[in-house]
Every structure is written in structure tokens, then in C-alpha cells.
Design a protein around this motif. Structure first.
Motif, PDB file in Angstrom:
ATOM      1  N   ARG A  23     -24.988  -3.438 -24.344  1.00 17.19           N
ATOM      2  CA  ARG A  23     -24.007  -2.162 -24.963  1.00 17.19           C
ATOM      3  C   ARG A  23     -23.996  -1.275 -22.756  1.00 17.19           C
ATOM      4  N   ALA A  24     -25.844  -1.296 -23.242  1.00 16.15           N
ATOM      5  CA  ALA A  24     -25.581  -0.678 -21.833  1.00 16.15           C
ATOM      6  C   ALA A  24     -24.736  -0.998 -20.575  1.00 16.15           C
ATOM      7  N   LYS A  25     -24.883  -1.916 -20.980  1.00 22.08           N
ATOM      8  CA  LYS A  25     -24.360  -3.626 -19.797  1.00 22.08           C
ATOM      9  C   LYS A  25     -22.557  -2.682 -19.472  1.00 22.08           C
ATOM     10  N   GLU A  26     -22.038  -2.392 -20.691  1.00 21.91           N
ATOM     11  CA  GLU A  26     -20.913  -1.984 -21.059  1.00 21.91           C
ATOM     12  C   GLU A  26     -20.115  -0.460 -20.465  1.00 21.91           C
ATOM     13  N   GLY A  32     -18.176   1.295 -13.208  1.00 22.15           N
ATOM     14  CA  GLY A  32     -17.386   0.863 -12.280  1.00 22.15           C
ATOM     15  C   GLY A  32     -18.912   0.452 -11.572  1.00 22.15           C
ATOM     16  N   TYR A  33     -19.655   0.097 -12.257  1.00 18.56           N
ATOM     17  CA  TYR A  33     -20.650  -0.225 -11.489  1.00 18.56           C
ATOM     18  C   TYR A  33     -20.889  -2.024 -11.405  1.00 18.56           C
ATOM     19  N   ASP A  34     -21.297  -2.818 -10.587  1.00 17.97           N
ATOM     20  CA  ASP A  34     -22.002  -3.886 -10.994  1.00 17.97           C
ATOM     21  C   ASP A  34     -22.965  -3.942 -12.177  1.00 17.97           C
ATOM     22  N   VAL A  35     -23.018  -4.813 -13.077  1.00 19.01           N
ATOM     23  CA  VAL A  35     -24.324  -5.040 -13.310  1.00 19.01           C
ATOM     24  C   VAL A  35     -24.962  -6.117 -13.369  1.00 19.01           C
ATOM     25  N   VAL A  36     -26.126  -6.232 -13.312  1.00 19.67           N
ATOM     26  CA  VAL A  36     -26.721  -7.707 -13.165  1.00 19.67           C
ATOM     27  C   VAL A  36     -28.090  -6.736 -14.256  1.00 19.67           C
ATOM     28  N   ILE A  37     -28.243  -7.749 -15.260  1.00 20.46           N
ATOM     29  CA  ILE A  37     -29.310  -7.507 -16.689  1.00 20.46           C
ATOM     30  C   ILE A  37     -30.015  -8.829 -16.459  1.00 20.46           C
ATOM     31  N   THR A  38     -31.659  -8.809 -16.690  1.00 24.44           N
ATOM     32  CA  THR A  38     -32.613 -10.151 -16.137  1.00 24.44           C
ATOM     33  C   THR A  38     -33.733  -9.435 -16.945  1.00 24.44           C
ATOM     34  N   LEU A  87     -30.716  -3.875  -6.481  1.00 18.56           N
ATOM     35  CA  LEU A  87     -31.099  -2.721  -5.870  1.00 18.56           C
ATOM     36  C   LEU A  87     -30.624  -1.733  -4.210  1.00 18.56           C
ATOM     37  N   ASP A  88     -30.570  -2.529  -3.040  1.00 15.97           N
ATOM     38  CA  ASP A  88     -30.618  -2.575  -2.421  1.00 15.97           C
ATOM     39  C   ASP A  88     -28.663  -2.367  -1.691  1.00 15.97           C
ATOM     40  N   ASP A  89     -28.090  -3.396  -2.927  1.00 20.81           N
ATOM     41  CA  ASP A  89     -26.448  -3.940  -2.954  1.00 20.81           C
ATOM     42  C   ASP A  89     -25.641  -3.116  -3.851  1.00 20.81           C
ATOM     43  N   ASN A  90     -26.850  -1.960  -3.496  1.00 22.94           N
ATOM     44  CA  ASN A  90     -25.841  -0.715  -4.816  1.00 22.94           C
ATOM     45  C   ASN A  90     -25.350  -0.815  -6.387  1.00 22.94           C
ATOM     46  N   LYS A  91     -26.584  -1.797  -7.077  1.00 25.95           N
ATOM     47  CA  LYS A  91     -25.835  -2.488  -8.183  1.00 25.95           C
ATOM     48  C   LYS A  91     -27.043  -1.682  -9.067  1.00 25.95           C
ATOM     49  N   VAL A  92     -26.702  -1.944  -9.820  1.00 28.65           N
ATOM     50  CA  VAL A  92     -26.738  -1.383 -11.803  1.00 28.65           C
ATOM     51  C   VAL A  92     -28.530  -2.796 -11.933  1.00 28.65           C
ATOM     52  N   VAL A  93     -29.328  -2.539 -12.129  1.00 27.62           N
ATOM     53  CA  VAL A  93     -30.155  -3.919 -12.574  1.00 27.62           C
ATOM     54  C   VAL A  93     -31.199  -2.792 -13.773  1.00 27.62           C
ATOM     55  N   ILE A  94     -30.579  -4.179 -15.427  1.00 24.87           N
ATOM     56  CA  ILE A  94     -31.004  -3.494 -16.563  1.00 24.87           C
ATOM     57  C   ILE A  94     -31.843  -4.884 -16.625  1.00 24.87           C
ATOM     58  N   CYS A  95     -33.194  -4.317 -16.668  1.00 27.33           N
ATOM     59  CA  CYS A  95     -33.975  -5.306 -17.334  1.00 27.33           C
ATOM     60  C   CYS A  95     -34.708  -4.750 -18.670  1.00 27.33           C
ATOM     61  N   ASP A  96     -35.024  -6.351 -19.313  1.00 23.68           N
ATOM     62  CA  ASP A  96     -35.111  -5.796 -20.316  1.00 23.68           C
ATOM     63  C   ASP A  96     -37.015  -6.214 -20.705  1.00 23.68           C
ATOM     64  N   ARG A  97     -37.608  -4.993 -20.363  1.00 28.07           N
ATOM     65  CA  ARG A  97     -39.058  -4.788 -19.659  1.00 28.07           C
ATOM     66  C   ARG A  97     -39.489  -5.264 -18.776  1.00 28.07           C
ATOM     67  N   TYR A  98     -40.599  -3.602 -18.645  1.00 22.89           N
ATOM     68  CA  TYR A  98     -40.857  -4.130 -16.469  1.00 22.89           C
ATOM     69  C   TYR A  98     -42.484  -3.615 -16.775  1.00 22.89           C
ATOM     70  N   VAL A  99     -42.682  -3.310 -15.957  1.00 18.36           N
ATOM     71  CA  VAL A  99     -44.126  -2.366 -16.274  1.00 18.36           C
ATOM     72  C   VAL A  99     -44.727  -1.725 -17.112  1.00 18.36           C
ATOM     73  N   GLU A 193     -25.621   4.222 -33.845  1.00 16.37           N
ATOM     74  CA  GLU A 193     -26.557   5.476 -33.497  1.00 16.37           C
ATOM     75  C   GLU A 193     -27.832   5.535 -32.346  1.00 16.37           C
ATOM     76  N   ILE A 194     -28.016   4.367 -31.809  1.00 11.88           N
ATOM     77  CA  ILE A 194     -28.636   4.262 -30.820  1.00 11.88           C
ATOM     78  C   ILE A 194     -27.892   4.197 -29.184  1.00 11.88           C
ATOM     79  N   SER A 195     -27.346   3.009 -29.885  1.00 14.03           N
ATOM     80  CA  SER A 195     -25.683   3.483 -28.087  1.00 14.03           C
ATOM     81  C   SER A 195     -25.443   4.458 -27.686  1.00 14.03           C
TER      82      SER A 195
END
Ligand code: TYD
Length: 207
Positions: A23-26, A32-38, A87-99, A193-195
Motif C-alpha cells: 500500500r505504501a508503494k501505491e 510520481g515516484y519510482d519505487v523499489v521494494i526490498t 537512492l542516488d537515482d532518486n528512487k523511493v526504497v521501501i525496505c521490509d526491516r533494516y538496522v 486504518e493502518i494504511s
């Protein structure tokens, strides 16, 4: 550094992260963003190989520091090969878990301590922290209730595992109060509600 946006999702399993990530990707695509999911651990070929070592049930002799270093190694490759270039390529990176997962699971769950885990991860993250993190959380009691329900057939839940789970939940709450750009969301709310809350924060941040 590029002008992309780095968005991460955290929380214990069963919190509905994957649905909310879609949903966040949508939301971002509509803007108008390019989105990468990882995802982590994983996201690149090498990182996925490290993931399989970490999660292999045969590796039950693995020390907690080794585990933390492997998560960090997997992350280092992920940041280097995928996250930073996007990120350098101006994309939105959505990551399932990180640090924040490492701080919660290894820092609090395995009790290595948040500072030690951040120290271990310093080189992996290369200065990249999320612009916005959604922590989809349940109060510990509710989370345990869900866990009990889902495992009723197994009829077994060791005390140690429950304590580990409790420490992670507590860890996430403390992390959310300590670090920047984190929004806590109650996982017991409905999917819609969450989205809506997620959209509210994305808009509020001016993304
Ligand atoms: P994940 O792929 O989210 O598992 P699942 O698909 O079962 O939700 O993550 C695998 C496990 O690794 C999960 O239990 C959380 C844990 N983890 C850590 O302990 N530290 C970390 O840094 C990360 C990214 C995950």
C-alpha cells in the motif's frame, strides 16, 4: 547522496507488514515516484546467501555476535549494491526491516545491547538511515496472545522464547523513543486504518 527516500517497516511477524508495504508503494507511485521494494536479511544475491546461513536450522551453534555480524554483512552488501544506488537515482526504497531489526532482535532480544549492535552496523549502513520508519507494533500482551493462538496446535512455547519476544517488543518501543523519523503504529488497528495512518505520515513529511 541522492535525493531518493528511504522508508522502512519494522515489527514482529504477523503484524501485516507486507500488505502495508504494498500500500505504501501505491501511495508513492501515485505521487510520481519510482519505487523499489526490498527486504532484509536479503535483497541481493549475496545477501540472500548470507540470509540462508543465518536462518539455517542446522546452525544452532551460532553465537549471538556471529549472528549480529552476519546480519550486518548481509546489510552491507544490500546497502552497497541496491539501496544506495537506488537512492542516488532518486528512487523511493521501501525496505521490509533494516538496522532497527538488528537493534531490536540482537540488541534487545539477544541482549547484546543497542550500542554494540549499532557499532557492529556502522560500516554496513554507510551513513544511511531511514527517512521514515513505520514500526507496526502490538502491546506485548496482545502480541503474546496472537502468538499463543497461532501456536495452540503445537502446544509448546518455551519460556525463553516468550521472553525473547517480549524483549524485542520492548526494544522496538525504546528504539522508537530514542531514534529519529520513527512512527509507531498499533497493529491491532484494521488494515485500512493502518494504511491511512501511513498515508498521513507520508503526506505530513512532505514526500
Ligand atoms: P524476515 O525475513 O522478516 O522473517 P519472516 O519472513 O519470518 O518475517 O526476517 C527473518 C528473521 O530475522 C526474523 O525473525 C527477524 C530476524 N532479523 C534479525 O534478527 N535481525 C535483523 O537485523 C533482521 C533484518 C532480521
Amino acid at each position: 547522496m541522492g535525493k531518493g527516500l528511504f522508508i522502512t517497516f519494522e515489527g514482529l511477524d504477523g503484524a501485516g507488514k507486507s500488505t502495508q508495504i504494498q500500500r505504501a508503494k501505491e501511495i508513492f507511485v501515485q505521487k510520481g515516484y519510482d519505487v523499489v521494494i526490498t527486504r532484509e536479511p536479503g535483497g541481493t544475491e549475496i545477501s540472500e546467501k548470507i540470509r540462508s546461513i543465518i536462518l539455517d536450522n542446522n546452525n544452532d551453534e551460532m553465537g549471538f555476535v556471529t549472528e549480529a555480524l552476519l546480519y550486518a554483512a548481509s546489510r552491507a552488501q544490500h546497502v552497497f549494491e541496491k539501496i544506495k544506488p537506488a537512492l542516488d537515482d532518486n528512487k523511493v526504497v521501501i525496505c521490509d526491516r533494516y538496522v532497527h531489526s538488528s537493534i531490536a532482535y540482537q540488541g534487545y532480544g539477544r541482549q547484546l545491547g543497542a550500542e554494540r549492535v549499532m557499532e557492529i552496523n556502522k560500516h554496513a549502513i554507510d551513513g544511511i538511515m531511514p527517512d521514515l520508519s513505520f514500526f507496526i507494533l502490538l502491546p506485548t500482551e496482545k502480541a503474546l496472545e496472537r502468538l499463543m493462538k497461532s501456536q495452540r496446535e503445537l502446544d509448546r512455547l518455551e519460556v525463553e522464547e516468550v521472553d525473547f519476544f517480549k524483549r524485542i517488543e520492548e526494544g522496538y518501543n525504546e528504539i522508537a523513543d530514542t531514534y529519529d523519523n520513527i512512527v509507531k503504529i498499533d497493529a491491532s488497528k484494521s488494515v485500512d486504518e493502518i494504511s491511512e495512518q501511513i498515508k498521513y505520515w507520508i503526506d505530513k513529511k512532505g514526500f
